[in-house]
Design a protein around this motif. Structure first.
Motif, PDB file in Angstrom:
ATOM      1  N   ILE A  80       2.035   2.122   6.663  1.00 51.95           N
ATOM      2  CA  ILE A  80       0.821   1.312   6.760  1.00 51.95           C
ATOM      3  C   ILE A  80       0.997   0.068   5.897  1.00 51.95           C
ATOM      4  CG2 ILE A  80      -1.671   1.214   6.368  1.00 51.95           C
ATOM      5  CD1 ILE A  80      -1.711   4.273   6.583  1.00 51.95           C
ATOM      6  N   PRO A  81       0.842  -1.128   6.444  1.00 52.76           N
ATOM      7  CA  PRO A  81       0.930  -2.344   5.630  1.00 52.76           C
ATOM      8  C   PRO A  81      -0.010  -2.270   4.434  1.00 52.76           C
ATOM      9  CG  PRO A  81       0.808  -2.900   7.963  1.00 52.76           C
ATOM     10  CD  PRO A  81       0.558  -1.423   7.861  1.00 52.76           C
ATOM     11  N   ALA A  96      10.202   0.090  -6.510  1.00 55.38           N
ATOM     12  CA  ALA A  96       9.705   0.825  -5.338  1.00 55.38           C
ATOM     13  C   ALA A  96       9.145  -0.137  -4.294  1.00 55.38           C
ATOM     14  CB  ALA A  96       8.628   1.820  -5.769  1.00 55.38           C
ATOM     15  N   ILE A  97       8.469  -1.192  -4.748  1.00 57.26           N
ATOM     16  CA  ILE A  97       7.922  -2.194  -3.830  1.00 57.26           C
ATOM     17  C   ILE A  97       9.041  -2.899  -3.080  1.00 57.26           C
ATOM     18  CG2 ILE A  97       6.769  -4.450  -3.756  1.00 57.26           C
ATOM     19  CD1 ILE A  97       4.990  -3.413  -6.079  1.00 57.26           C
ATOM     20  N   LYS A  98      10.057  -3.307  -3.805  1.00 52.81           N
ATOM     21  CA  LYS A  98      11.185  -4.014  -3.189  1.00 52.81           C
ATOM     22  C   LYS A  98      11.885  -3.134  -2.164  1.00 52.81           C
ATOM     23  CE  LYS A  98      15.321  -6.687  -4.380  1.00 52.81           C
ATOM     24  NZ  LYS A  98      16.181  -7.189  -5.494  1.00 52.81           N
ATOM     25  N   GLU A  99      12.108  -1.876  -2.524  1.00 47.55           N
ATOM     26  CA  GLU A  99      12.789  -0.961  -1.614  1.00 47.55           C
ATOM     27  C   GLU A  99      11.906  -0.615  -0.418  1.00 47.55           C
ATOM     28  OE1 GLU A  99      13.868   2.299  -4.114  1.00 47.55           O
ATOM     29  OE2 GLU A  99      15.574   1.233  -5.019  1.00 47.55           O
ATOM     30  N   GLY A 100      10.610  -0.402  -0.690  1.00 50.15           N
ATOM     31  CA  GLY A 100       9.683  -0.047   0.384  1.00 50.15           C
ATOM     32  C   GLY A 100       9.509  -1.156   1.401  1.00 50.15           C
ATOM     33  N   SER A 101       9.596  -2.406   0.948  1.00 49.73           N
ATOM     34  CA  SER A 101       9.393  -3.535   1.853  1.00 49.73           C
ATOM     35  C   SER A 101      10.489  -3.637   2.918  1.00 49.73           C
ATOM     36  CB  SER A 101       9.327  -4.842   1.061  1.00 49.73           C
ATOM     37  OG  SER A 101      10.582  -5.157   0.484  1.00 49.73           O
ATOM     38  N   LEU A 102      11.578  -2.908   2.726  1.00 52.66           N
ATOM     39  CA  LEU A 102      12.625  -2.863   3.741  1.00 52.66           C
ATOM     40  C   LEU A 102      12.202  -2.002   4.932  1.00 52.66           C
ATOM     41  CD1 LEU A 102      15.731  -2.335   1.406  1.00 52.66           C
ATOM     42  CD2 LEU A 102      14.941  -4.484   2.418  1.00 52.66           C
ATOM     43  N   GLU A 103      11.171  -1.172   4.725  1.00 51.99           N
ATOM     44  CA  GLU A 103      10.746  -0.228   5.751  1.00 51.99           C
ATOM     45  C   GLU A 103       9.405  -0.576   6.387  1.00 51.99           C
ATOM     46  OE1 GLU A 103      10.937   3.811   4.399  1.00 51.99           O
ATOM     47  OE2 GLU A 103      12.589   3.391   3.022  1.00 51.99           O
ATOM     48  N   PHE A 104       8.540  -1.295   5.669  1.00 50.73           N
ATOM     49  CA  PHE A 104       7.219  -1.636   6.214  1.00 50.73           C
ATOM     50  C   PHE A 104       6.687  -2.881   5.495  1.00 50.73           C
ATOM     51  CE2 PHE A 104       6.295   0.694   2.453  1.00 50.73           C
ATOM     52  CZ  PHE A 104       4.978   0.452   2.082  1.00 50.73           C
ATOM     53  N   VAL A 106       4.836  -5.279   3.100  1.00 47.58           N
ATOM     54  CA  VAL A 106       4.226  -5.169   1.771  1.00 47.58           C
ATOM     55  C   VAL A 106       3.841  -6.572   1.299  1.00 47.58           C
ATOM     56  CG1 VAL A 106       4.559  -4.452  -0.624  1.00 47.58           C
ATOM     57  CG2 VAL A 106       5.624  -3.136   1.229  1.00 47.58           C
ATOM     58  N   PHE A 107       2.601  -6.707   0.869  1.00 42.82           N
ATOM     59  CA  PHE A 107       2.113  -7.985   0.358  1.00 42.82           C
ATOM     60  C   PHE A 107       1.875  -7.824  -1.139  1.00 42.82           C
ATOM     61  CE2 PHE A 107      -0.694 -11.441  -0.606  1.00 42.82           C
ATOM     62  CZ  PHE A 107      -0.496 -12.407   0.364  1.00 42.82           C
ATOM     63  N   LYS A 108       2.644  -8.557  -1.945  1.00 45.71           N
ATOM     64  CA  LYS A 108       2.546  -8.442  -3.400  1.00 45.71           C
ATOM     65  C   LYS A 108       2.344  -9.820  -4.009  1.00 45.71           C
ATOM     66  CE  LYS A 108       3.187  -6.844  -7.661  1.00 45.71           C
ATOM     67  NZ  LYS A 108       2.752  -8.117  -8.335  1.00 45.71           N
ATOM     68  N   THR A 109       1.271  -9.987  -4.720  1.00 44.50           N
ATOM     69  CA  THR A 109       1.018 -11.258  -5.383  1.00 44.50           C
ATOM     70  C   THR A 109       0.293 -10.998  -6.697  1.00 44.50           C
ATOM     71  OG1 THR A 109       0.121 -13.493  -5.081  1.00 44.50           O
ATOM     72  CG2 THR A 109      -1.231 -11.673  -4.285  1.00 44.50           C
ATOM     73  N   ALA A 110       0.518 -11.859  -7.666  1.00 46.28           N
ATOM     74  CA  ALA A 110      -0.142 -11.704  -8.963  1.00 46.28           C
ATOM     75  C   ALA A 110      -1.565 -12.226  -8.934  1.00 46.28           C
ATOM     76  CB  ALA A 110       0.654 -12.427 -10.043  1.00 46.28           C
ATOM     77  N   ASN A 111      -1.870 -13.100  -7.970  1.00 44.71           N
ATOM     78  CA  ASN A 111      -3.206 -13.675  -7.891  1.00 44.71           C
ATOM     79  C   ASN A 111      -3.486 -14.047  -6.444  1.00 44.71           C
ATOM     80  OD1 ASN A 111      -5.405 -15.754  -8.011  1.00 44.71           O
ATOM     81  ND2 ASN A 111      -5.218 -15.339 -10.195  1.00 44.71           N
ATOM     82  N   ALA A 232      -4.786  -9.409   4.014  1.00 47.02           N
ATOM     83  CA  ALA A 232      -4.775  -8.248   4.904  1.00 47.02           C
ATOM     84  C   ALA A 232      -4.676  -8.685   6.363  1.00 47.02           C
ATOM     85  CB  ALA A 232      -6.025  -7.408   4.681  1.00 47.02           C
ATOM     86  N   GLN A 233      -5.444  -9.708   6.721  1.00 43.67           N
ATOM     87  CA  GLN A 233      -5.402 -10.212   8.091  1.00 43.67           C
ATOM     88  C   GLN A 233      -4.028 -10.802   8.414  1.00 43.67           C
ATOM     89  OE1 GLN A 233      -9.106 -12.628   7.483  1.00 43.67           O
ATOM     90  NE2 GLN A 233      -9.715 -11.763   9.443  1.00 43.67           N
ATOM     91  N   TYR A 234      -3.441 -11.460   7.437  1.00 37.44           N
ATOM     92  CA  TYR A 234      -2.115 -12.066   7.608  1.00 37.44           C
ATOM     93  C   TYR A 234      -1.041 -10.992   7.800  1.00 37.44           C
ATOM     94  CZ  TYR A 234       2.203 -14.510   6.233  1.00 37.44           C
ATOM     95  OH  TYR A 234       3.477 -15.011   6.192  1.00 37.44           O
ATOM     96  N   LEU A 235      -1.182  -9.866   7.087  1.00 36.47           N
ATOM     97  CA  LEU A 235      -0.121  -8.860   7.031  1.00 36.47           C
ATOM     98  C   LEU A 235      -0.054  -7.982   8.271  1.00 36.47           C
ATOM     99  CD1 LEU A 235       2.073  -7.978   5.010  1.00 36.47           C
ATOM    100  CD2 LEU A 235       0.473  -6.246   4.171  1.00 36.47           C
ATOM    101  N   VAL A 236      -1.211  -7.728   8.883  1.00 39.19           N
ATOM    102  CA  VAL A 236      -1.242  -6.823  10.037  1.00 39.19           C
ATOM    103  C   VAL A 236      -0.386  -7.390  11.168  1.00 39.19           C
ATOM    104  CG1 VAL A 236      -2.706  -5.845  11.847  1.00 39.19           C
ATOM    105  CG2 VAL A 236      -3.490  -5.851   9.480  1.00 39.19           C
ATOM    106  N   GLY A 237       0.516  -6.563  11.667  1.00 36.20           N
ATOM    107  CA  GLY A 237       1.377  -6.981  12.763  1.00 36.20           C
ATOM    108  C   GLY A 237       2.695  -7.599  12.327  1.00 36.20           C
TER     109      GLY A 237
END
Length: 251
Positions: A80-81, A96-104, A106-111, A232-237
């Protein structure tokens, strides 16, 4: 309609996010996650994500960093994104985030603020002109309940500056003592905590007889909630990968 699972649903940001999501005709909260059950909301709130039965398009995580491994593990297992807005994550979490992003996705930002991310881009582009003859300091201010310091945003700004410099700076987190004279290769980062300050960040370039200051002030948590919904809207799909707010800004 985008179905959202909201992690940290009962917190201050979770409450604000519910309002923003409800006001958006293209999004809805179908489930929540928190450390304690909450039966007052119009959707189920889980304390164990493995029992979540709702169809979820994306997760928005604004929870405590201690809960992150459980939330991210669930997202990864279900592919799930996930939009990660939690700060204070450990090196293990970041790996874990870096590795997981290879499979699905992931949106990660500090702000999640549009303004902060535009400032980060501007700082990255301007610092080369100020590298010689200016000392750089960052001051961040937050409410008295924030647990991590410095803020993830302060580090985001510091990293944007460092990436634009030919000679990288060493981060100095506050100063105390009788022998703390500033060195040329320092980038100072200072944290203030008090009251209900939503978030303020200032980057100071102090030169000989002139000071340049770039500041951002968040007047409410709605700034971050609106950014989270946009993310969230950007990430879906999207395809598997690691995404951040700079991509939304440039989209």
């Amino acid at each position: 309609m985008i179905n959202i699972l909201l992690s940290g649903v009962s917190g201050a940001m979770g409450t604000t996010l519910q309002q923003i999501i409800t006001a958006n005709p293209n999004t809805q909260v179908v489930a929540g996650f928190d450390q304690q059950a909450n039966t007052s909301l119009p959707f189920p709130v889980y304390t164990n994500l493995e029992t979540c039965a709702e169809a979820v398009d994306v997760i928005i995580d604004f929870s405590h960093f201690a809960a992150f491994p459980k939330i991210f593990g669930f997202a990864k297992s279900k592919k799930i994104p996930i939009v990660i807005a939690t700060t204070g994550l450990s090196e293990t979490d970041l790996t874990a985030i870096k590795e997981g992003s290879l499979e699905f996705p992931v949106f990660k930002t500090a702000n999640l603020s549009l303004g902060i991310n535009l400032i980060a881009k501007m700082l990255n582009e301007m610092v080369a002109k100020l590298e010689s003859g200016f000392d750089i300091e960052i001051i961040e201010k937050h409410h008295n309940k924030k647990q991590d310091a410095p803020s993830g945003t302060a580090l985001l700004l510091a990293d944007a500056i460092n990436e634009g410099l030919e000679t990288k700076k060493d981060y100095t987190f506050g100063r105390h003592g009788r022998d703390t004279k500033r060195t040329e290769n320092e980038l100072g980062i200072h944290a203030i905590r008090g009251g209900t300050i939503p978030g303020e960040h200032s980057v100071i370039f102090a030169g000989n007889d002139e000071i340049i200051e770039v500041s951002h002030m968040a007047l409410s948590k709605k700034v971050f909630a609106e950014g989270a919904v946009k993310a969230a809207q950007y990430l879906v799909g999207k395809a598997p990968g690691l995404y951040d707010m700079s991509m939304v800004v440039n989209d």
